[in-house]
Each structure stands twice: as C-alpha cells, then as structure tokens.
Design an enzyme around this catalytic site. Structure first.
Site, PDB file in Angstrom:
ATOM      1  N   LYS A 149       0.868  -1.090   0.079  1.00 30.18           N
ATOM      2  CA  LYS A 149      -0.018   0.057   0.079  1.00 30.18           C
ATOM      3  C   LYS A 149       1.014   1.328  -0.162  1.00 30.18           C
ATOM      4  O   LYS A 149       0.377   2.312  -0.634  1.00 30.18           O
ATOM      5  CB  LYS A 149      -1.077   0.078   1.122  1.00 30.18           C
ATOM      6  N   ASP A 188      -9.834   1.714   1.917  1.00 35.44           N
ATOM      7  CA  ASP A 188      -9.998   1.263   3.474  1.00 35.44           C
ATOM      8  C   ASP A 188     -10.798   2.251   4.200  1.00 35.44           C
ATOM      9  O   ASP A 188     -11.472   1.888   5.159  1.00 35.44           O
ATOM     10  CB  ASP A 188      -8.593   1.097   3.944  1.00 35.44           C
TER      11      ASP A 188
END
Length: 274
Positions: A65, A101
C-alpha cells in the site's frame, strides 16, 4: 477479457477474489476476470510495467500500500494524506491510486450504529491505524489516542495524523487501562495480539477489531459478553471491496448484500475446514 487482481504477500488466503467475482457474476460482467497474485515490494514495479490495456484495476494488500505510491501517475488526496493506496485504477494507460480502506471503516462502523464517536483509542500504529485515523476524522473526530508497543515505530502514523489535522496522543500498552474511557476502541493489531488485553477491553462500549478470521476474537467475545457493540474486520473488507468494484467498473449497481453473503459463506467454509 478485462482483468483485475489482488496483489500482496502472502496472498493465498485473500477474500478479495470471492467478493469481486461475486460482484462480477451478479452484475453480468462475464468478460471480467479477477485473480490473486503473489507479489512483494521487489516484484511490484515489474508487474505493473507488464500490465497492458486489458487491465482495469488492482486491489493491494500488505506490504504494497505504501510501496505503490511512487509508481503511480496520479494519487487521490485521501491516499496521499493516509500515505497508502489499496486500489489502483488504470485509466487511458495511466495508473491512479485510491484508498478505499477509509470508506470501508466508515461504512462498517456506521452500519453497526457507531456513527459519531466522541472519543476513540486506536491500538497499533501501522497502515490500518493510519486509515482508521482518516475514518475517524470523516466521522467528525478531531483527536484520538494511539497505543503502540514502541512509539518510534509509529512515526509514519504520527505524520499521517499531522497531515489529517488529527491531534494524536501516543501512548504505550502498559498504560492501556487508563486509556479506555472512550466511546470506541479500534484494534488494528494482528490476530491474537489483542487477546492479553481482553479483560480491560471488556468494559468499552464499542470495539472495532479489524481481524476477520478467526472470528470472533477473544477481545470481541469479551466486549460482546459485557453488552458492548462489536464490529469485526469483515464488514470493513466488504465495503472497501464494494468501493473498489465501483471504481474499477465505473458502475454503482454493486450487489453489496450478495457479496456479504458470499464472503460470510467462504469464511464459514474455511473455519469448518480448520
């Protein structure tokens, strides 16, 4: 064939293929394919360079990420603030990074009735903790406490809080008992890591534990037994995947409940298989 995939390491047990493939089937996207690809930070640049026009997007899990950011052409403001992108969308030969997220966390908490906490304590200082701080900000919270084993290892998350404008108090686990007089505790710790603190956590009104398997965790059981609200990691995973499907397909008719049922069934199957 239009392609998408989840990348990470390890990746074998990712639930993303189940969720995305369910969406494709119900949305009638018969020409779409979604895979799981083992990929670490070293392999990521070459893998991205080898992706052609058939690729619509990627889901990214750890450890990619943060590593993906310098490899992207454009990055959404939220992903820049959080310091991580869990989604890559390919647009006209360019790579665009997003963070879903945060959306997943907000949706998971909201559907559980925890829509506006007035105070929160976050356990752990990694990438998920950073996304949690952004989610709390979106829910109207301008300050939080971060509990970590070693404050120096939370430096990146402290920087995220500064970018987000969230006032962050960093403490260590030996002080945890004094830090639980809050509306919400979020555990971003790996499976089993919060177990030793279950007795203390039992008194909190709401616990969001990002673990989704095995579930429920010891901490979740303790909070639930004491009458508190418990939110597991699966709703977060579900809703971030829903947003990814929207971004990759350009459609809004994503079958949330069918994806939920498929994901829960797959988790139950895995639990039964041991």
């Amino acid at each position: 064939m239009t392609r998408a995939a989840v990348l990470g390491s390890p990746i074998a047990h990712s639930l993303s293929p189940c969720l995305h493939r369910t969406a494709y089937a119900i949305m009638g996207l018969s020409g779409w394919r979604y895979d799981a690809i083992e990929c670490d930070e070293a392999r990521l640049p070459g893998l991205l360079d080898g992706m052609g026009a058939e690729w619509a997007g990627l889901s990214l899990t750890m450890p990619l990420k943060r590593a993906v950011l310098p490899l992207l052409d454009t990055v959404a403001d939220l992903a820049v603030e959080v310091g991580g992108a869990n989604t890559v969308v390919f647009r006209e030969g360019r790579r665009h990074g997003e963070n879903t997220d945060v959306y997943g966390i907000v949706r998971a908490l909201t559907e559980a009735g925890v829509a506006a906490p007035r105070s929160a304590t976050v356990l752990g200082g990694g990438a998920t903790a950073a996304s949690t701080l952004a989610a709390l900000r979106e829910m109207g919270l301008g300050e939080a406490t971060l509990v970590v084993r070693e404050p120096s290892r939370a430096a990146q998350t402290v920087q995220v809080a500064e970018r987000l404008g969230v006032a962050l108090n960093v403490e260590t686990f030996d002080k945890l008992d004094a830090l639980l007089d809050v509306d919400l505790v979020v555990s971003t710790l790996p499976s089993g890591a919060a177990d030793p603190y279950a007795a203390e956590l039992a008194r909190v009104p709401a616990l969001f534990d990002v673990v989704y398997a095995p579930w429920p965790t010891v901490a979740a059981r303790a909070v639930r037994a004491a009458g508190g609200v418990v939110v597991g990691g699966f709703p977060m995973l579900l809703h971030q995947a829903v947003r990814q499907v929207e971004l990759m397909t350009g459609r809004s008719d994503v079958p949330v409940e069918a994806m939920r049922e498929a994901g829960e069934a797959e988790l139950a199957r895995r639990a039964a298989a041991g």
